[in-house]
Design a protein around this motif. Structure first.
Motif, PDB file in Angstrom:
ATOM      1  N   LYS A 197      28.223  43.430  24.844  1.00 41.16           N
ATOM      2  CA  LYS A 197      29.561  43.140  25.371  1.00 41.16           C
ATOM      3  C   LYS A 197      30.106  44.325  26.162  1.00 41.16           C
ATOM      4  CE  LYS A 197      30.867  39.053  23.500  1.00 41.16           C
ATOM      5  NZ  LYS A 197      31.502  37.943  24.238  1.00 41.16           N
ATOM      6  N   LYS A 198      29.898  45.530  25.634  1.00 48.12           N
ATOM      7  CA  LYS A 198      30.352  46.730  26.342  1.00 48.12           C
ATOM      8  C   LYS A 198      29.676  46.843  27.703  1.00 48.12           C
ATOM      9  CE  LYS A 198      31.313  49.524  22.210  1.00 48.12           C
ATOM     10  NZ  LYS A 198      30.972  50.765  21.477  1.00 48.12           N
ATOM     11  N   GLN A 199      28.371  46.588  27.715  1.00 46.43           N
ATOM     12  CA  GLN A 199      27.630  46.678  28.973  1.00 46.43           C
ATOM     13  C   GLN A 199      28.136  45.641  29.973  1.00 46.43           C
ATOM     14  OE1 GLN A 199      23.599  46.205  27.549  1.00 46.43           O
ATOM     15  NE2 GLN A 199      23.309  48.414  27.236  1.00 46.43           N
ATOM     16  N   ALA A 200      28.460  44.434  29.481  1.00 51.35           N
ATOM     17  CA  ALA A 200      28.990  43.389  30.360  1.00 51.35           C
ATOM     18  C   ALA A 200      30.330  43.803  30.951  1.00 51.35           C
ATOM     19  CB  ALA A 200      29.133  42.077  29.585  1.00 51.35           C
ATOM     20  N   ILE A 201      31.170  44.431  30.123  1.00 45.65           N
ATOM     21  CA  ILE A 201      32.475  44.896  30.605  1.00 45.65           C
ATOM     22  C   ILE A 201      32.310  45.969  31.678  1.00 45.65           C
ATOM     23  CG2 ILE A 201      34.582  46.141  29.945  1.00 45.65           C
ATOM     24  CD1 ILE A 201      34.328  44.732  27.197  1.00 45.65           C
ATOM     25  N   PHE A 202      31.419  46.926  31.440  1.00 44.04           N
ATOM     26  CA  PHE A 202      31.207  47.992  32.422  1.00 44.04           C
ATOM     27  C   PHE A 202      30.591  47.450  33.710  1.00 44.04           C
ATOM     28  CE2 PHE A 202      31.322  50.917  28.638  1.00 44.04           C
ATOM     29  CZ  PHE A 202      32.460  51.595  29.042  1.00 44.04           C
ATOM     30  N   ARG A 203      29.784  46.396  33.578  1.00 49.25           N
ATOM     31  CA  ARG A 203      29.241  45.768  34.791  1.00 49.25           C
ATOM     32  C   ARG A 203      30.363  45.114  35.605  1.00 49.25           C
ATOM     33  NH1 ARG A 203      24.832  44.244  31.412  1.00 49.25           N
ATOM     34  NH2 ARG A 203      25.766  42.179  31.070  1.00 49.25           N
ATOM     35  N   THR A 204      31.361  44.606  34.903  1.00 47.51           N
ATOM     36  CA  THR A 204      32.522  44.029  35.591  1.00 47.51           C
ATOM     37  C   THR A 204      33.399  45.118  36.203  1.00 47.51           C
ATOM     38  OG1 THR A 204      32.534  42.187  34.010  1.00 47.51           O
ATOM     39  CG2 THR A 204      34.529  42.518  35.318  1.00 47.51           C
ATOM     40  N   ILE A 205      33.571  46.212  35.462  1.00 53.91           N
ATOM     41  CA  ILE A 205      34.453  47.286  35.908  1.00 53.91           C
ATOM     42  C   ILE A 205      33.921  47.971  37.163  1.00 53.91           C
ATOM     43  CG2 ILE A 205      35.309  49.599  35.325  1.00 53.91           C
ATOM     44  CD1 ILE A 205      35.645  48.659  32.459  1.00 53.91           C
ATOM     45  N   LYS A 206      32.619  48.165  37.246  1.00 51.21           N
ATOM     46  CA  LYS A 206      32.050  48.946  38.358  1.00 51.21           C
ATOM     47  C   LYS A 206      32.451  48.399  39.731  1.00 51.21           C
ATOM     48  CE  LYS A 206      27.720  50.785  40.226  1.00 51.21           C
ATOM     49  NZ  LYS A 206      26.249  50.859  40.060  1.00 51.21           N
ATOM     50  N   PRO A 207      32.164  47.112  40.042  1.00 46.12           N
ATOM     51  CA  PRO A 207      32.593  46.615  41.364  1.00 46.12           C
ATOM     52  C   PRO A 207      34.105  46.518  41.498  1.00 46.12           C
ATOM     53  CG  PRO A 207      31.670  44.837  40.037  1.00 46.12           C
ATOM     54  CD  PRO A 207      31.392  46.119  39.310  1.00 46.12           C
ATOM     55  N   LEU A 208      34.803  46.222  40.368  1.00 44.12           N
ATOM     56  CA  LEU A 208      36.266  46.214  40.395  1.00 44.12           C
ATOM     57  C   LEU A 208      36.796  47.587  40.788  1.00 44.12           C
ATOM     58  CD1 LEU A 208      37.492  44.204  37.263  1.00 44.12           C
ATOM     59  CD2 LEU A 208      38.477  44.065  39.548  1.00 44.12           C
ATOM     60  N   PHE A 209      36.213  48.606  40.199  1.00 46.27           N
ATOM     61  CA  PHE A 209      36.620  49.979  40.485  1.00 46.27           C
ATOM     62  C   PHE A 209      36.432  50.303  41.963  1.00 46.27           C
ATOM     63  CE2 PHE A 209      35.490  54.458  41.030  1.00 46.27           C
ATOM     64  CZ  PHE A 209      36.591  55.079  40.453  1.00 46.27           C
ATOM     65  N   ILE A 210      35.299  49.913  42.499  1.00 49.64           N
ATOM     66  CA  ILE A 210      35.011  50.197  43.906  1.00 49.64           C
ATOM     67  C   ILE A 210      36.014  49.483  44.809  1.00 49.64           C
ATOM     68  CG2 ILE A 210      33.332  49.873  45.763  1.00 49.64           C
ATOM     69  CD1 ILE A 210      31.138  50.227  43.623  1.00 49.64           C
ATOM     70  N   ASN A 211      36.243  48.187  44.532  1.00 53.38           N
ATOM     71  CA  ASN A 211      37.180  47.404  45.346  1.00 53.38           C
ATOM     72  C   ASN A 211      38.578  47.987  45.309  1.00 53.38           C
ATOM     73  OD1 ASN A 211      36.686  44.389  46.552  1.00 53.38           O
ATOM     74  ND2 ASN A 211      35.053  44.967  45.138  1.00 53.38           N
ATOM     75  N   GLN A 212      39.094  48.176  44.114  1.00 55.28           N
ATOM     76  CA  GLN A 212      40.486  48.595  43.982  1.00 55.28           C
ATOM     77  C   GLN A 212      40.677  50.064  44.355  1.00 55.28           C
ATOM     78  OE1 GLN A 212      42.327  47.245  40.341  1.00 55.28           O
ATOM     79  NE2 GLN A 212      41.342  45.250  40.471  1.00 55.28           N
TER      80      GLN A 212
END
Length: 510
Positions: free
Chosen positions: A226-241
């Motif tokens: 679950k943690k890995q899934a969250i970080f996979r979501t955060i990475k592109p979100l971080f880049i975009n925002q």
């Protein structure tokens, strides 16, 4: 029944959000006016520059709050309390790290970089203290923010909105009083810290009451997958925002660097405050749509998803045309009345600002879809390119044409990479529609907006000069009437126009 519930929640959250935003508008303008009159133009410029600098620093949090909500949709829908508790516990740990990392970065910026971006006659020792306390308000916010995510996942955005509004009214009111009585910016900043603490406290009390199992989340362990899934979501979100935040914050920084006077940042900041107000109103609608669409997306019915998206486009884009038309009709008179003639920018700058605002507002529906579905990996690399080119263009054009060049240079890449490229990519992935269909719809909306704004501008420029306040009110009313009529004329055969009228009729009946 579920669809009605989602629609009702979406509309209710939008209404509460817009009411809150209107209150925030009044508070923000009151704060800006009293900063200028009680603390001076340079403090006004510093306040605006601090806000943009802090926005860049806050990039470390970028993507986390959105990722929280994305991963809470499913367990909230299934009432999986165990998973929710583990997720909230994990988010608590993440935000504690972010809070102290933010404080450390704030100290570094304060000690080593502040002198290079601030040009002022104010004692720099005082400036360093001011910046530190400004940063502490965000530090206090991060310490207790993590429980708000469940409010958005269950479409209770209005609770978060109301807590923020109550805190703003109380503490910004006290901040204004302190500025008038003491003429001291530091006391003003202390009340901003209190505002953040109070807002999060209200939300946490509500969440604990509605979800008693979340009163104690410390020690809950989230699975590694679950943690890995969250970080996979955060990475592109971080880049975009991150890309968007850097680009949006670059205006004030480039103006301060290239034009060499902190007061000019304040002049631009007055217009930006109005624009941010409009963006705040629309972000509330976008946030409500994101929550609603996120729940709808779990059913993976592309036809219903696309229909919901186009309806939101029609409503938000129509309101965008009205707001932009009102902006061009009234903004110069408003700045003149509220701040004085020395604060009025030329019409070229204002036109670029309006075009940039229109593009931003037209982007909201597709960005809401991207946020709801976690599709930030689709254009993460392109968003980095956008930010780099925007800053480069803003800097290069600013050296040649001044403020007009800065504003134009930062706007053009947004049109290319966000309005056009992002829309094409997200529409294809989310709904399976072609680039041609997206460009046809968006091009039509953009053209309508430009035509409506242009007609309103021409009509309002023909107004005779009389009492400034009455003139501004008349222009505002005329802009709403003309833009409303034109929207109806352009949309009379639009199926989403008819659907929107039907939805409003049903909501009013309820």
């Amino acid at each position: 029944m579920k669809e009605k519930s989602r629609t009702y929640n979406s509309i209710t959250n939008s209404i509460w959000g817009m009411m809150s935003a209107l209150i925030t508008v009044v508070l923000n303008f009151a704060v800006r006016i009293f900063i200028v009159r009680a603390l001076g133009e340079e403090i006004n410029g510093l306040h605006n520059l601090f806000q943009n600098t802090i926005n860049v620093m806050a990039l470390m949090e970028t993507g986390v709050s959105s990722a929280m909500v994305i991963h809470l949709y499913e367990p909230v829908k299934n009432k999986d309390h165990s998973t929710i508790k583990k997720l909230i516990s994990f988010y608590r740990q993440v935000y504690l790290v972010i809070a102290f990392a933010f404080l450390a970065v704030g100290l570094i910026v304060d000690i080593f970089f502040l002198n290079s971006i601030v040009s002022t006659t104010i004692d720099m020792k005082a400036v360093h203290i001011y910046f530190l306390f400004f940063a502490l308000s965000f530090f206090a916010n991060y310490l207790a923010y993590y429980k708000r995510s469940i409010l958005y996942a269950e479409q209770n955005n209005r609770i978060s909105i109301m807590s923020t509004t109550i805190s703003q009214v109380v503490f910004r009111g006290l901040a204004i009083v302190s500025a008038i009585l003491t003429h001291e910016y530091l006391y003003f900043l202390l009340f901003l810290i209190g505002e953040k603490i109070c807002s999060n406290a209200i939300c946490n009390i509500y969440v604990n009451k509605q979800h008693p199992y979340l009163k104690k989340v410390k020690g809950e362990k989230l699975e590694k997958e679950k943690k890995q899934a969250i970080f996979r979501t955060i990475k592109p979100l971080f880049i975009n925002q991150t890309s968007l935040t850097v680009q949006n914050s670059a205006n004030s920084i480039l103006i301060s660097m290239l034009l060499g006077n902190i007061s000019i940042v304040g002049y631009y900041g007055n217009y930006q405050l109005v624009i941010s107000t409009v963006q705040l109103l629309f972000s509330q609608m976008g946030s409500a749509f994101t929550s609603s669409f996120g729940n709808l997306a779990t059913e993976n019915d592309k036809k219903r998803m696309y229909s919901a998206y186009r309806k939101s486009c029609f409503v938000m884009n129509s309101l965008a045309f009205i707001c932009c038309a009102g902006f061009i009709a009234c903004i110069q008179d408003f700045i003149y009345i509220v701040f004085g003639p020395n604060f009025v920018l030329n019409f070229t700058c204002v036109s670029i600002l309006i075009f940039g605002m229109l593009v931003y507002l037209l982007d909201i529906p597709i960005i809401s879809v991207q946020n709801a579905m976690g599709l930030h990996g689709c254009d993460a690399g392109v968003m980095i390119l956008q930010a780099i080119l925007a800053i480069a263009c803003g800097y290069g054009a600013g050296r040649i044409w001044g403020m007009e060049g800065i504003l134009l240079g930062l706007t053009i890449p947004t049109v290319i990479f966000t309005l056009i490229h992002k829309g094409i990519v997200i529409s294809k992935v989310a709904f399976g529609i072609t680039a041609y269909k997206y460009l046809k719809d968006m091009g039509s909306d953009l053209l309508k907006g430009v035509v409506i704004i242009g007609i309103v501008s021409v009509v309002c420029n023909c107004f005779p000069t009389f009492n400034p306040i009455l003139e501004m009110i008349c222009k505002g009313l005329v802009s709403v009437i003309i833009s409303g009529i034109l929207i109806i004329i352009f949309s009379i055969k639009n199926e989403y126009f008819k659907d929107t009228l039907l939805v409003l009729k049903n909501v009013l009946k309820r």
